[in-house]
Design a protein around this motif. Sequence first.
Motif, mmCIF file in Angstrom:
data_model
loop_
_atom_site.group_PDB
_atom_site.id
_atom_site.type_symbol
_atom_site.label_atom_id
_atom_site.label_comp_id
_atom_site.label_asym_id
_atom_site.label_seq_id
_atom_site.Cartn_x
_atom_site.Cartn_y
_atom_site.Cartn_z
ATOM 1 N N TYR A 1 0.843 -1.194 0.000
ATOM 2 C CA TYR A 1 0.000 0.000 0.000
ATOM 3 C C TYR A 1 0.883 1.250 0.000
ATOM 4 N N ILE B 1 1.445 4.179 -2.942
ATOM 5 C CA ILE B 1 1.329 5.624 -2.705
ATOM 6 C C ILE B 1 2.591 6.341 -3.170
ATOM 7 N N TRP C 1 -7.983 -1.100 -6.519
ATOM 8 C CA TRP C 1 -8.139 0.251 -5.970
ATOM 9 C C TRP C 1 -7.230 1.243 -6.697
ATOM 10 N N PHE C 2 -5.944 0.906 -6.833
ATOM 11 C CA PHE C 2 -5.007 1.859 -7.432
ATOM 12 C C PHE C 2 -5.115 1.901 -8.947
ATOM 13 N N THR C 3 -5.676 0.867 -9.567
ATOM 14 C CA THR C 3 -5.935 0.929 -11.021
ATOM 15 C C THR C 3 -7.086 1.884 -11.291
ATOM 16 N N MET C 4 -8.124 1.784 -10.484
ATOM 17 C CA MET C 4 -9.285 2.648 -10.688
ATOM 18 C C MET C 4 -9.014 4.087 -10.253
ATOM 19 N N ARG C 5 -8.076 4.247 -9.342
ATOM 20 C CA ARG C 5 -7.756 5.568 -8.815
ATOM 21 C C ARG C 5 -6.919 6.392 -9.782
ATOM 22 N N PHE C 6 -6.014 5.749 -10.494
ATOM 23 C CA PHE C 6 -5.107 6.486 -11.377
ATOM 24 C C PHE C 6 -5.484 6.357 -12.817
#
Length: 144
Positions: free
Chosen positions: A32, A36, A139-144
Amino acid sequence: MPDSSADPSAPRRRGTPIVPVLIGFAAALPYYLLFIKHPDGAFDLLSLILAFTGGIYYGVALREGSRRRLIAEALLGGTLTLIAALSLWWTPLWMAAGFALHGFYNLAHHTGAMKHGIRHWFPPMHAAWEWAIAALVVWFTMRF
């Protein structure tokens, strides 16, 4: 009729794998932080880990020597390598799917559905880690 749990020849029943599961989730926390700090590096590193993950059970199967098992593990390892490549070339969601599916494969080893030569605590710990990683990747695929 006597209690079979008192029989020393009866197979020992395993308890719930809560400690290995918690360790698996905790082991995902540094990723995680990596996401970040350096998201691209996290995706690359996890893709490499996914590609190598299939080799773990293949190595165990080599020790056993069963031809059928070797073929099954080689196919799984090749599939995970292909999924890892697709996650770099196409979308990291392939990686999330690969980790999630391999988590279920780990549970098949833990429940006894598949014979294995690894410690009983490893499959639930690794499955928890893989599912946590899959969630982070989504989460980080959808976030960026």
